[in-house]
Design a protein around this motif. Structure first.
Motif, short mmCIF file in Angstrom:
data_model
loop_
_atom_site.label_atom_id
_atom_site.label_comp_id
_atom_site.label_asym_id
_atom_site.label_seq_id
_atom_site.Cartn_x
_atom_site.Cartn_y
_atom_site.Cartn_z
N ARG A 177 2.62 -1.14 13.52
CA ARG A 177 1.99 -0.17 14.42
C ARG A 177 0.48 -0.33 14.50
NH1 ARG A 177 4.29 5.63 12.32
NH2 ARG A 177 5.98 5.91 13.81
N LEU A 178 -0.13 -0.71 13.38
CA LEU A 178 -1.59 -0.67 13.29
C LEU A 178 -2.27 -1.98 13.65
CD1 LEU A 178 -1.82 1.36 9.94
CD2 LEU A 178 -2.66 2.13 12.17
N GLU A 201 4.25 0.27 9.17
CA GLU A 201 2.88 0.77 9.38
C GLU A 201 1.97 -0.34 9.92
OE1 GLU A 201 2.01 4.12 9.25
OE2 GLU A 201 4.19 4.06 9.21
N PHE A 230 -3.39 2.18 4.50
CA PHE A 230 -2.88 1.38 5.63
C PHE A 230 -3.96 1.27 6.71
CE2 PHE A 230 1.49 3.09 4.39
CZ PHE A 230 1.95 1.89 3.89
N SER A 231 -4.57 2.40 7.07
CA SER A 231 -5.49 2.33 8.20
C SER A 231 -6.80 1.66 7.81
CB SER A 231 -5.69 3.69 8.85
OG SER A 231 -6.38 4.53 7.99
N ALA A 265 8.11 0.33 4.65
CA ALA A 265 6.99 1.20 5.04
C ALA A 265 5.78 0.36 5.42
CB ALA A 265 6.64 2.15 3.90
N ASN A 266 5.51 -0.67 4.64
CA ASN A 266 4.35 -1.52 4.93
C ASN A 266 4.56 -2.32 6.21
OD1 ASN A 266 2.08 -1.91 2.53
ND2 ASN A 266 3.94 -0.89 1.87
N ASP A 320 -0.44 4.63 0.74
CA ASP A 320 -1.06 5.83 1.31
C ASP A 320 -1.53 5.51 2.72
OD1 ASP A 320 -2.51 8.57 0.04
OD2 ASP A 320 -3.40 7.77 1.89
N PRO A 321 -1.29 6.43 3.67
CA PRO A 321 -1.72 6.18 5.05
C PRO A 321 -3.21 5.86 5.16
CG PRO A 321 -0.24 8.06 4.98
CD PRO A 321 -0.51 7.68 3.55
N TYR A 341 0.86 -1.18 0.00
CA TYR A 341 0.00 0.00 0.00
C TYR A 341 0.90 1.23 0.00
CZ TYR A 341 -3.52 -3.46 1.09
OH TYR A 341 -4.32 -4.57 1.03
#
Ligand code: SIN
Length: 315
Positions: free
Chosen positions: A242-243, A239, A178-179, A235-236, A174-175, A172
């Protein structure tokens, strides 16, 4: 082999301890039993080629090309069919302490559920990693980019399978994505891990001399691996680490030495898969990368992966 003079690369997760943190990325060195066994001998775990219910020849060749920065592929899921990998899983030596993961990539949701149901009924210790992200079957988009379809698929997987499982995600970028994806994944307690990332889909490698694309399927479009993808993979991993509290992230993308393996773990990866580098170097890559990672840890004064996992600093 994995104990490097008081440096411990072992990983405890999914209720077991594996002797190191490195194994193959699904798709590489895992279509035939001989390849799977070679990985088992030299890595800390094994994952099979993404299986469809029926065997597949895959896309026309050339369908893989090495480039100075990595690879492009459009394999198209060539595999021996689910029954072949199920048979391997029945005979697998689980006592060797190296978990066996079965990658599943059904052509339909029902095919995935059917394979999961069979695995559930058999009660084998093999752990499914459902591939939501193959970019290479013409006309079939990557499921992981369709959030509603992914949510429905995970609901169906929960009904079909009673154990812990994981999914292989596409990258992915874009933040917001991700969320949104994390919100969906967090609704599924038995979804124990995500593997980040599959190749960056539908890149195009151009050869200046021949003024041509590098691979035949999809007029040259294919999934990128290797150096191209390392920052996106990291990055993936960071993120989703964390998520997705309480879930594990397996890092995959651009690992060719101990340094990239270290980066993935620093970003939060529990374990690390090797794809493009394994394709080019063969299973000897695992011992080399493990030795390099152990040396880097010694240089930094770390004794175990827990000493630095997920501790990437921000400025
Ligand atoms: C392929 O067989 O095309 C690769 C599978 C994948 O990237 O998920």
């Amino acid at each position: 082999m994995y104990e490097h003079h008081s440096t411990d690369l072992s990983v405890t997760w999914l209720g077991q301890t594996m002797p190191g943190c490195l194994y193959n990325a699904s798709g590489v060195w895992c279509r035939e039993e001989s390849e799977l066994e070679a990985v088992r001998q030299s890595a800390a775990a094994v994952i099979s080629k993404s299986a469809t219910l029926a065997p597949r020849e895959g896309n026309p060749e050339p369908r893989y090309c090495q480039t100075p920065l990595g690879s492009i592929n459009s394999m198209g899921l060539p595999n021996r069919g689910f029954a072949y990998y199920l048979d391997y899983a029945r005979r697998y030596d689980y006592l060797c302490g190296k978990p066996l993961f079965l990658s599943l990539s059904g052509m339909t949701l029902e095919d995935n559920c059917e394979m999961l149901r069979v695995l559930s009924e058999q009660g084998l210790p093999a752990i499914p990693e459902v591939n939501l992200s193959c970019p290479n079957v013409p006309g079939k988009p990557q499921l992981g980019y369709d959030f509603a379809a992914t949510a429905a698929a995970l609901d169906a997987f929960d009904r079909a399978y009673s154990g812990l499982y994981g999914v292989k995600l596409p990258p992915y970028f874009d933040p917001a994505h991700f969320s949104a994806m994390a919100d969906i994944l967090n609704r599924h307690p038995r979804l124990a891990f995500v593997t980040c990332i599959n190749s960056i889909g539908n890149g195009l490698v151009v050869d200046v001399e021949s003024e041509s694309v590098a691979i035949k399927p999809k007029d040259g479009l294919g999934g990128l691996g290797g150096d191209y993808v390392l920052p996106t993979a990291l990055a993936n991993v960071r993120e989703f680490h964390r998520l997705l509290p309480g879930k594990e992230v397996v890092g995959c993308g651009g690992v060719k030495s101990g340094r990239e393996a270290f980066m993935h773990i620093l970003a939060g990866a529990r374990a690390v898969q090797v794809g493009t580098c394994l394709y080019h170097e063969g299973p000897a890559a695992f011992a080399r990368i493990a030795a390099e990672l152990a040396q880097l840890m010694r240089d930094k004064g770390y004794r175990s992966l827990d000493d630095f996992r997920g501790k990437l600093r921000v400025l």
